[in-house]
Design a protein around this motif. Structure first.
Motif, PDB file in Angstrom:
ATOM      1  N   GLU A  13      22.262   0.351 134.118  1.00 36.48           N
ATOM      2  CA  GLU A  13      22.642   1.755 134.260  1.00 36.48           C
ATOM      3  C   GLU A  13      21.882   2.705 133.342  1.00 36.48           C
ATOM      4  O   GLU A  13      21.793   3.897 133.632  1.00 36.48           O
ATOM      5  N   ILE A  14      21.330   2.210 132.240  1.00 38.81           N
ATOM      6  CA  ILE A  14      20.669   3.093 131.279  1.00 38.81           C
ATOM      7  C   ILE A  14      19.181   2.771 131.136  1.00 38.81           C
ATOM      8  O   ILE A  14      18.315   3.603 131.419  1.00 38.81           O
ATOM      9  N   VAL A  15      18.872   1.575 130.686  1.00 42.55           N
ATOM     10  CA  VAL A  15      17.496   1.226 130.333  1.00 42.55           C
ATOM     11  C   VAL A  15      16.567   1.254 131.537  1.00 42.55           C
ATOM     12  O   VAL A  15      15.495   1.864 131.494  1.00 42.55           O
ATOM     13  N   PHE A  16      16.960   0.642 132.618  1.00 43.23           N
ATOM     14  CA  PHE A  16      16.033   0.477 133.730  1.00 43.23           C
ATOM     15  C   PHE A  16      15.849   1.724 134.581  1.00 43.23           C
ATOM     16  O   PHE A  16      14.735   1.979 135.033  1.00 43.23           O
ATOM     17  N   PRO A  17      16.876   2.578 134.749  1.00 42.05           N
ATOM     18  CA  PRO A  17      16.569   3.877 135.376  1.00 42.05           C
ATOM     19  C   PRO A  17      15.648   4.722 134.488  1.00 42.05           C
ATOM     20  O   PRO A  17      14.778   5.439 134.982  1.00 42.05           O
ATOM     21  N   LEU A  18      15.821   4.578 133.186  1.00 41.37           N
ATOM     22  CA  LEU A  18      14.959   5.303 132.254  1.00 41.37           C
ATOM     23  C   LEU A  18      13.498   4.908 132.434  1.00 41.37           C
ATOM     24  O   LEU A  18      12.598   5.751 132.373  1.00 41.37           O
ATOM     25  N   ILE A  19      13.244   3.634 132.696  1.00 34.94           N
ATOM     26  CA  ILE A  19      11.867   3.168 132.894  1.00 34.94           C
ATOM     27  C   ILE A  19      11.240   3.824 134.121  1.00 34.94           C
ATOM     28  O   ILE A  19      10.150   4.395 134.047  1.00 34.94           O
ATOM     29  N   ILE A  20      11.917   3.777 135.253  1.00 35.21           N
ATOM     30  CA  ILE A  20      11.308   4.277 136.486  1.00 35.21           C
ATOM     31  C   ILE A  20      11.234   5.805 136.491  1.00 35.21           C
ATOM     32  O   ILE A  20      10.202   6.384 136.837  1.00 35.21           O
ATOM     33  N   TYR A  21      12.308   6.476 136.084  1.00 34.64           N
ATOM     34  CA  TYR A  21      12.279   7.934 136.075  1.00 34.64           C
ATOM     35  C   TYR A  21      11.429   8.465 134.927  1.00 34.64           C
ATOM     36  O   TYR A  21      10.790   9.508 135.060  1.00 34.64           O
ATOM     37  N   GLY A  22      11.386   7.745 133.824  1.00 35.66           N
ATOM     38  CA  GLY A  22      10.502   8.121 132.723  1.00 35.66           C
ATOM     39  C   GLY A  22       9.050   8.072 133.149  1.00 35.66           C
ATOM     40  O   GLY A  22       8.249   8.963 132.809  1.00 35.66           O
ATOM     41  N   THR A  23       8.699   7.059 133.905  1.00 40.65           N
ATOM     42  CA  THR A  23       7.327   6.948 134.436  1.00 40.65           C
ATOM     43  C   THR A  23       6.996   8.144 135.312  1.00 40.65           C
ATOM     44  O   THR A  23       5.927   8.748 135.184  1.00 40.65           O
ATOM     45  N   VAL A  24       7.911   8.513 136.192  1.00 41.56           N
ATOM     46  CA  VAL A  24       7.682   9.640 137.097  1.00 41.56           C
ATOM     47  C   VAL A  24       7.548  10.943 136.309  1.00 41.56           C
ATOM     48  O   VAL A  24       6.633  11.740 136.565  1.00 41.56           O
ATOM     49  N   ILE A  25       8.409  11.148 135.342  1.00 36.69           N
ATOM     50  CA  ILE A  25       8.349  12.383 134.552  1.00 36.69           C
ATOM     51  C   ILE A  25       7.031  12.463 133.781  1.00 36.69           C
ATOM     52  O   ILE A  25       6.395  13.521 133.730  1.00 36.69           O
ATOM     53  N   LEU A  26       6.600  11.352 133.192  1.00 32.73           N
ATOM     54  CA  LEU A  26       5.316  11.354 132.481  1.00 32.73           C
ATOM     55  C   LEU A  26       4.156  11.647 133.435  1.00 32.73           C
ATOM     56  O   LEU A  26       3.232  12.396 133.087  1.00 32.73           O
ATOM     57  N   LEU A  27       4.208  11.081 134.637  1.00 30.19           N
ATOM     58  CA  LEU A  27       3.170  11.373 135.634  1.00 30.19           C
ATOM     59  C   LEU A  27       3.179  12.853 136.020  1.00 30.19           C
ATOM     60  O   LEU A  27       2.127  13.471 136.185  1.00 30.19           O
ATOM     61  N   TRP A  28       4.369  13.430 136.174  1.00 23.36           N
ATOM     62  CA  TRP A  28       4.472  14.847 136.502  1.00 23.36           C
ATOM     63  C   TRP A  28       3.905  15.712 135.382  1.00 23.36           C
ATOM     64  O   TRP A  28       3.149  16.649 135.641  1.00 23.36           O
ATOM     65  N   ILE A  29       4.277  15.409 134.143  1.00 23.45           N
ATOM     66  CA  ILE A  29       3.786  16.193 133.002  1.00 23.45           C
ATOM     67  C   ILE A  29       2.262  16.118 132.947  1.00 23.45           C
ATOM     68  O   ILE A  29       1.589  17.142 132.774  1.00 23.45           O
ATOM     69  N   PHE A  30       1.728  14.927 133.092  1.00 25.34           N
ATOM     70  CA  PHE A  30       0.278  14.758 133.075  1.00 25.34           C
ATOM     71  C   PHE A  30      -0.360  15.582 134.196  1.00 25.34           C
ATOM     72  O   PHE A  30      -1.361  16.261 133.988  1.00 25.34           O
ATOM     73  N   TRP A  31       0.214  15.535 135.381  1.00 24.86           N
ATOM     74  CA  TRP A  31      -0.348  16.262 136.512  1.00 24.86           C
ATOM     75  C   TRP A  31      -0.327  17.768 136.280  1.00 24.86           C
ATOM     76  O   TRP A  31      -1.310  18.460 136.555  1.00 24.86           O
ATOM     77  N   VAL A  32       0.767  18.284 135.765  1.00 23.88           N
ATOM     78  CA  VAL A  32       0.861  19.726 135.530  1.00 23.88           C
ATOM     79  C   VAL A  32      -0.192  20.153 134.509  1.00 23.88           C
ATOM     80  O   VAL A  32      -0.843  21.181 134.676  1.00 23.88           O
ATOM     81  N   ARG A  33      -0.386  19.338 133.475  1.00 25.02           N
ATOM     82  CA  ARG A  33      -1.431  19.663 132.488  1.00 25.02           C
ATOM     83  C   ARG A  33      -2.815  19.602 133.122  1.00 25.02           C
ATOM     84  O   ARG A  33      -3.648  20.464 132.889  1.00 25.02           O
ATOM     85  N   VAL A  34      -3.086  18.586 133.916  1.00 27.67           N
ATOM     86  CA  VAL A  34      -4.381  18.465 134.591  1.00 27.67           C
ATOM     87  C   VAL A  34      -4.540  19.587 135.613  1.00 27.67           C
ATOM     88  O   VAL A  34      -5.578  20.238 135.681  1.00 27.67           O
ATOM     89  N   TYR A  35      -3.511  19.826 136.401  1.00 26.21           N
ATOM     90  CA  TYR A  35      -3.549  20.864 137.427  1.00 26.21           C
ATOM     91  C   TYR A  35      -3.795  22.223 136.799  1.00 26.21           C
ATOM     92  O   TYR A  35      -4.624  23.000 137.272  1.00 26.21           O
TER      93      TYR A  35
END
Length: 184
Positions: free
Chosen positions: A154-176
């Protein structure tokens, strides 16, 4: 009123593209799930079946004896280590809905065609891969530390998948944002 639309056109465009692409991709994915109902070769559906098998292969790589079998009472694959039934891999575990969310966001901040498509493909592969690792580690974690099963799931593993997505989004916004500055 027209001035408000002009003033907030970027925000309106973002929301419209995000919601439109999310809706379209979700409808397509839901159609795939409906089409997959009742088929037995790749139970419960091709993608979930593949994710289950690949997660098992990863656990076997780590040295565990793992068994996979279709669940008889629900559309899921049951994962065993030894004789211990540990987790069910259901459609929601296959990362496709998370990938749809990721793609919708990237389309909302669409940059150059080639760059955007490459990022969507690379990001989708990364999310899919992180999900396989997540399922394998969750199963191993529940096997090794059964008292922490709820915390892990309920905590650790959703954090892994959604954390990955959020980091990808942040990177994209900076690159974009940098791509847009360079085009001006």
């Amino acid at each position: 009123m027209l001035q408000l639309f002009k003033k907030y056109s970027v925000v309106i465009r973002f929301i419209a593209v995000f919601l439109g692409s999310y809706f379209l991709l979700s409808v397509l994915y839901n159609s795939y799930l409906i089409y997959s109902e009742g088929q037995t070769q790749y139970y419960p559906d091709l993608i979930t079946n593949l994710v289950s098998k690949q997660s098992v292969a990863l656990m076997e790589f780590f040295g565990y004896t793992v068994r996979l079998e279709p669940h008889t009472k629900e559309p899921a694959m049951k994962v065993f280590i030894g004789d211990n039934f540990l987790v069910r891999v259901v459609e929601g575990c296959n990362s496709i809905s998370v990938i749809i969310l990721f793609i919708s966001f990237i389309l909302s901040f669409f940059a150059k065609m080639r760059t955007s498509i490459f990022y969507i493909l690379a990001g989708s592969v990364l999310i899919y891969t992180m999900n396989l690792i997540r399922i394998a580690l969750l199963t191993i974690g529940i096997y090794e530390y059964p008292n922490y099963a709820s915390f892990l799931h309920e905590i650790v593993f959703p954090l892994i998948i959604y954390g990955t997505v959020i980091l990808l989004w942040i990177f994209w916004v900076r690159v974009y944002a940098n791509l847009e500055k360079n085009e001006d």
